[in-house]
Scaffold this active site. Structure first.
Site, PDB file in Angstrom:
ATOM      1  N   ARG A 195       0.812  -1.213   0.000  1.00 37.80           N
ATOM      2  CA  ARG A 195       0.000   0.000   0.000  1.00 37.80           C
ATOM      3  C   ARG A 195       0.852   1.273   0.000  1.00 37.80           C
ATOM      4  O   ARG A 195       0.514   2.277   0.607  1.00 37.80           O
ATOM      5  CB  ARG A 195      -0.958   0.006   1.195  1.00 37.80           C
ATOM      6  N   SER A 244     -11.373   0.060   2.520  1.00 36.32           N
ATOM      7  CA  SER A 244     -10.670  -0.570   3.636  1.00 36.32           C
ATOM      8  C   SER A 244      -9.923   0.482   4.450  1.00 36.32           C
ATOM      9  O   SER A 244      -9.133   1.252   3.911  1.00 36.32           O
ATOM     10  CB  SER A 244      -9.678  -1.617   3.129  1.00 36.32           C
ATOM     11  N   GLU A 314      -4.757   2.588   6.396  1.00 33.96           N
ATOM     12  CA  GLU A 314      -4.603   2.461   4.953  1.00 33.96           C
ATOM     13  C   GLU A 314      -5.225   3.669   4.256  1.00 33.96           C
ATOM     14  O   GLU A 314      -4.698   4.177   3.277  1.00 33.96           O
ATOM     15  CB  GLU A 314      -5.283   1.176   4.451  1.00 33.96           C
TER      16      GLU A 314
END
Length: 321
Positions: A195, A244, A314
């Site tokens: 990420r 998310s 995230e």
């Protein structure tokens, strides 16, 4: 000439400091650009959470040359933040300093450029890339159907799902650097990790190239339909959410850690932990960005108290507190 930054400092999620831009004067000389330049521009309507403050300036370029001219004319040191489809992001209530770049239709084309290659504009949804690839019999990109983001966004954050990531298929991307320089960066240049990418601060992705491999169009489409149905059944599609919220710690699933801590449906202000998928936060209709971010921090604290595991954000959190 453009205005000089003035005002108080702020810290973004990475602890980097910048200054509030004076919005009384255009950040570029009059007549420099053809696109739309808006001062004190509301951003809530541009992000999935539908919350947050204003941008000092919002620039919507007419095309690539317009974007180059704008960034070349922009006063050095002015903060620049690209904004895609607005998923996976919290815009803080204090707004965003400097200039937010919002790309549009001129950066949304998706083209098959070879037997197994696709080129896409940064504003194109990655789901469109998946569908175009499937139609052309290009496999390897089907996982994009499960990501609610733009091509530029997944490039910056190395978006992924179902065991695949952007770094597995990206070969190169075109970006405009602060100052207006056009460069092409390779997969290696971006130094992808989970990420994360090494995309330079303030750089604006404009186009990306992907490489797949030959596949059967009908089989790819059938699997993408399965992925889409699974997502609809397991995630709060249609809610005001950001995707998310936390990265999955090694060997663990964030949603289960949150559920095990008894936080399914937990609320704070107008924000809620999704009852459908615990790794999604939801604006129930009245949440401020502060509500949403504070809820995320409460989740982190309670998960740590229950499991000893520290969840990492995230979702990007940007702007003034």
């Amino acid at each position: 000439m453009g205005s000089k930054p003035r005002g108080r400092n702020f810290s973004d999620q990475n602890g980097m400091s910048a200054q509030v831009t004076n919005t009384n004067t255009s950040p570029v000389p009059t007549g420099t650009v053809r696109g739309k330049l808006t001062p004190d521009a509301p951003l809530a309507k541009h992000v999935w959470f539908k919350s947050g403050g204003n941008a000092d300036w919002l620039f919507e370029p007419a095309d690539l040359d317009d974007l180059k001219a704008f960034l070349k004319a922009l006063e050095p040191g002015t903060p620049v933040m690209p904004l895609g489809v607005g998923s996976n992001m919290i815009i803080r209530d204090g707004g965003v300093p400097g200039v937010v770049i919002k790309l549009g239709a001129a950066f949304a084309e998706v083209n098959v450029t070879g037997e197994t290659t696709i080129e896409a504009g940064a504003f194109a949804p990655v789901s469109m890339v998946a569908r175009r690839a499937a139609k052309a019999g290009i496999d390897g990109l089907r996982f994009f159907i499960g990501i609610p983001g733009s091509v530029g966004g997944v490039t910056k954050m190395n978006g992924g799902c179902y065991g695949r990531e952007t770094c597995d298929v990206l070969t190169s991307c075109d970006v405009i650097l602060p100052g207006g320089e056009f460069v092409t960066l390779t997969n290696a240049d971006l130094a992808f990790s989970y990420r994360h990418s090494a995309l330079p601060e303030g750089a604006v992705v404009v186009a990306v190239r992907f490489e797949g491999f030959p596949g059967d169009p009908e089989e790819i489409k059938a699997d993408m339909a399965r992925i889409s149905n699974t997502r609809k059944e397991s995630q709060p599609i249609g809610s005001m959410t950001g995707g998310s919220t936390f990265k999955n710690p090694e060997g663990h699933s964030s949603w289960k850690l949150i559920d095990d801590a008894g936080l399914r449906g937990f609320t704070h202000g107008g924000a809620q932990v999704s009852e459908k998928h615990c790794n999604f936060l939801i604006n129930t209709g009245t949440a401020t960005s502060t509500d949403i971010e504070e809820l995320g921090e409460l989740v982190r604290e309670k998960v740590y108290a229950n499991s000893g595991i520290k969840l990492e954000w995230e979702i990007r959190r940007v702007g003034r507190v």
